[in-house]
Design a protein around this motif. Structure first.
Motif, short mmCIF file in Angstrom:
data_model
loop_
_atom_site.label_atom_id
_atom_site.label_comp_id
_atom_site.label_asym_id
_atom_site.label_seq_id
_atom_site.Cartn_x
_atom_site.Cartn_y
_atom_site.Cartn_z
N HIS A 198 0.89 -1.12 -0.18
CA HIS A 198 -0.05 0.15 -0.02
C HIS A 198 0.95 1.27 -0.04
CE1 HIS A 198 -2.07 -3.26 2.32
NE2 HIS A 198 -3.06 -2.74 1.00
N PRO A 199 1.53 1.54 -1.28
CA PRO A 199 2.36 2.60 -1.06
C PRO A 199 1.81 3.97 -0.88
CG PRO A 199 1.93 1.78 -3.51
CD PRO A 199 1.35 0.99 -2.52
N VAL A 200 0.52 4.26 -1.16
CA VAL A 200 -0.15 5.42 -0.78
C VAL A 200 -0.47 5.54 0.59
CG1 VAL A 200 -2.25 6.99 -1.43
CG2 VAL A 200 -0.99 5.52 -3.20
N ALA A 201 -1.01 4.40 1.17
CA ALA A 201 -1.00 4.50 2.73
C ALA A 201 0.14 4.93 3.36
CB ALA A 201 -2.01 3.26 2.91
N SER A 202 1.21 4.21 2.88
CA SER A 202 2.61 4.22 3.70
C SER A 202 2.96 5.86 3.27
CB SER A 202 3.67 3.44 2.90
OG SER A 202 3.09 1.99 3.08
N PHE A 203 2.96 6.36 2.35
CA PHE A 203 3.18 7.90 2.07
C PHE A 203 2.37 8.67 3.26
CE2 PHE A 203 2.39 11.93 0.14
CZ PHE A 203 3.70 12.25 -0.05
N PHE A 257 3.74 11.41 5.80
CA PHE A 257 3.54 12.72 5.09
C PHE A 257 3.04 13.74 6.34
CE2 PHE A 257 1.05 15.92 3.01
CZ PHE A 257 2.12 16.64 2.37
N PHE A 258 1.72 13.41 6.91
CA PHE A 258 1.07 14.49 7.72
C PHE A 258 1.90 14.82 8.94
CE2 PHE A 258 -2.82 13.08 5.38
CZ PHE A 258 -3.10 14.37 4.77
N ARG A 259 2.33 13.64 9.52
CA ARG A 259 3.35 13.83 10.73
C ARG A 259 4.54 14.62 10.44
NH1 ARG A 259 3.22 9.00 14.29
NH2 ARG A 259 1.14 9.41 13.63
N VAL A 282 -4.14 7.87 10.37
CA VAL A 282 -3.50 6.70 10.93
C VAL A 282 -4.52 5.94 11.59
CG1 VAL A 282 -1.94 6.23 12.69
CG2 VAL A 282 -1.39 8.00 11.10
N LYS A 283 -5.53 6.62 12.07
CA LYS A 283 -6.51 6.06 12.90
C LYS A 283 -7.52 5.25 11.84
CE LYS A 283 -10.22 6.39 16.42
NZ LYS A 283 -11.16 5.71 15.38
N ASN A 284 -7.93 5.98 11.00
CA ASN A 284 -9.00 5.26 10.15
C ASN A 284 -8.50 4.48 8.61
OD1 ASN A 284 -11.26 6.17 11.63
ND2 ASN A 284 -10.56 8.21 11.04
N VAL A 285 -7.21 4.96 8.31
CA VAL A 285 -6.87 4.22 7.24
C VAL A 285 -5.56 3.15 7.23
CG1 VAL A 285 -6.15 4.72 4.65
CG2 VAL A 285 -7.91 6.18 5.79
N THR A 286 -4.37 3.93 7.64
CA THR A 286 -3.28 3.18 7.49
C THR A 286 -3.14 2.29 8.82
OG1 THR A 286 -1.91 4.88 9.01
CG2 THR A 286 -2.15 5.23 6.61
N GLY A 287 -3.57 2.24 9.77
CA GLY A 287 -3.72 1.18 10.78
C GLY A 287 -4.14 -0.23 10.18
N ARG A 288 -5.38 0.17 9.63
CA ARG A 288 -5.87 -1.09 9.15
C ARG A 288 -5.27 -1.86 7.76
NH1 ARG A 288 -12.45 0.39 9.20
NH2 ARG A 288 -12.33 1.55 11.11
N LEU A 289 -4.81 -0.89 6.91
CA LEU A 289 -4.13 -1.43 5.84
C LEU A 289 -2.76 -1.81 5.99
CD1 LEU A 289 -5.15 1.14 2.96
CD2 LEU A 289 -6.09 -0.86 3.28
N ASP A 344 6.85 -6.82 5.78
CA ASP A 344 7.71 -6.28 6.89
C ASP A 344 8.07 -4.84 6.41
OD1 ASP A 344 7.88 -9.00 7.71
OD2 ASP A 344 9.82 -9.38 6.70
N ALA A 345 8.17 -4.26 5.58
CA ALA A 345 8.55 -3.06 5.17
C ALA A 345 7.36 -2.09 5.60
CB ALA A 345 8.62 -2.96 3.60
N GLU A 346 6.19 -2.56 5.41
CA GLU A 346 4.92 -1.60 5.74
C GLU A 346 4.99 -1.68 7.41
OE1 GLU A 346 1.63 -3.19 4.02
OE2 GLU A 346 1.57 -1.57 2.24
N SER A 347 5.17 -2.69 7.93
CA SER A 347 5.00 -3.17 9.34
C SER A 347 5.85 -1.93 9.94
CB SER A 347 5.17 -4.47 9.89
OG SER A 347 5.07 -4.39 11.31
N ARG A 348 7.34 -2.12 9.41
CA ARG A 348 8.14 -1.14 9.96
C ARG A 348 8.08 0.11 9.90
NH1 ARG A 348 12.09 -4.88 7.46
NH2 ARG A 348 12.70 -6.44 8.94
N ILE A 349 7.61 0.83 8.78
CA ILE A 349 7.26 2.23 8.43
C ILE A 349 6.06 2.57 9.60
CG2 ILE A 349 5.92 3.76 6.76
CD1 ILE A 349 7.39 2.18 4.68
N PHE A 350 5.31 1.73 9.52
CA PHE A 350 4.14 1.93 10.52
C PHE A 350 4.32 2.32 11.99
CE2 PHE A 350 0.79 1.12 13.34
CZ PHE A 350 -0.30 1.80 12.89
N TRP A 351 5.24 1.24 12.41
CA TRP A 351 5.51 1.28 13.79
C TRP A 351 6.81 2.35 14.21
CZ3 TRP A 351 2.28 -0.01 17.27
CH2 TRP A 351 1.47 -1.04 17.07
N LEU A 352 7.59 2.45 12.95
CA LEU A 352 8.59 3.57 13.53
C LEU A 352 8.09 4.98 13.25
CD1 LEU A 352 11.72 2.05 11.48
CD2 LEU A 352 11.40 2.24 14.04
#
Length: 200
Positions: free
Chosen positions: A30-35, A39-41, A76-83, A116-124
């Motif tokens: 999910h490159p858009v969700a990862s971006f 992006f906002f933070r 983060v709450k409504n989109v990226t956490g789920r995806l 793994d990449a998405e998980s790392r991006i999300f948690w970091l």
């Protein structure tokens, strides 16, 4: 407070570290969700750091930062956490008018599992940015920039709320968190005792 799961299994906090037997894809699904997860933070932090150079208006900078923080919280709450990691949390009010917090995690089922990449991006992103806002709070206090304190507190609260919610999704209730910490320290104590016994 409730904890549910989308399927039967829980998603681990740092998926890449805990399950070496699972074959996970390295690419980002999910490159858009990862971006937008970052992006906002990151934009809010950059505007905070550069606002004196960008604008002379404190109000314009403050409103921009709060809008970016709000967009980040919602995304983060409504989109990226789920995806990205298969976690979600929310508040629901039952028929009796009682408020319940619901924390859910999705089991990894091949097709739906996160990389793994998405998980790392999300948690970091989720962990590092609130820490940066806490550092900003201390620098604001020590530099007597009191007018910025409300903005910094807003950053801590919004990003800290998402961090707390997703950690609760990951580890469950407070008792589960306490049991996890107790078992970890118990294992560390046992390891030290065993190594001392082997040395003698």
């Amino acid at each position: 407070m409730m904890r549910q799961s989308f399927n039967d299994d829980e998603v681990s906090l740092f998926d890449a570290q805990e399950d070496g037997t699972r074959s996970r894809k390295k690419k980002i699904k999910h490159p858009v969700a990862s971006f937008f997860h970052l992006f906002f933070r990151v934009s809010a932090i950059l505007v905070y750091l550069l606002c004196e150079y960008l604008s002379n208006s404190f109000i314009a900078c403050m409103v921009t930062i709060i809008l970016l923080l709000s967009c980040d919280f919602w995304t983060v709450k409504n989109v990226t956490g789920r995806l990205m990691v298969g976690l979600r949390w929310w508040n629901q009010i039952d028929d009796d008018g009682k408020s319940h917090w619901v924390f859910e995690s999705r089991k990894d089922t091949g097709k739906q599992s996160s990389s793994d990449a998405e998980s790392r991006i999300f948690w970091l992103g989720l962990i590092i940015c609130p820490v940066i806002w806490v550092i900003f709070a201390f620098t604001t206090l020590f530099s007597f920039g009191i007018k910025w304190l409300a903005v910094v507190i807003m950053g801590i609260v919004l990003q800290g709320a998402n961090l707390y919610g997703y950690i609760r999704c990951k580890v469950g209730t407070r008792s589960n968190l306490k049991n996890m910490a107790t078992s970890y320290f118990g294992r560390q104590f046992l390891k030290q005792a065993m190594t001392k016994e082997e040395e003698t």
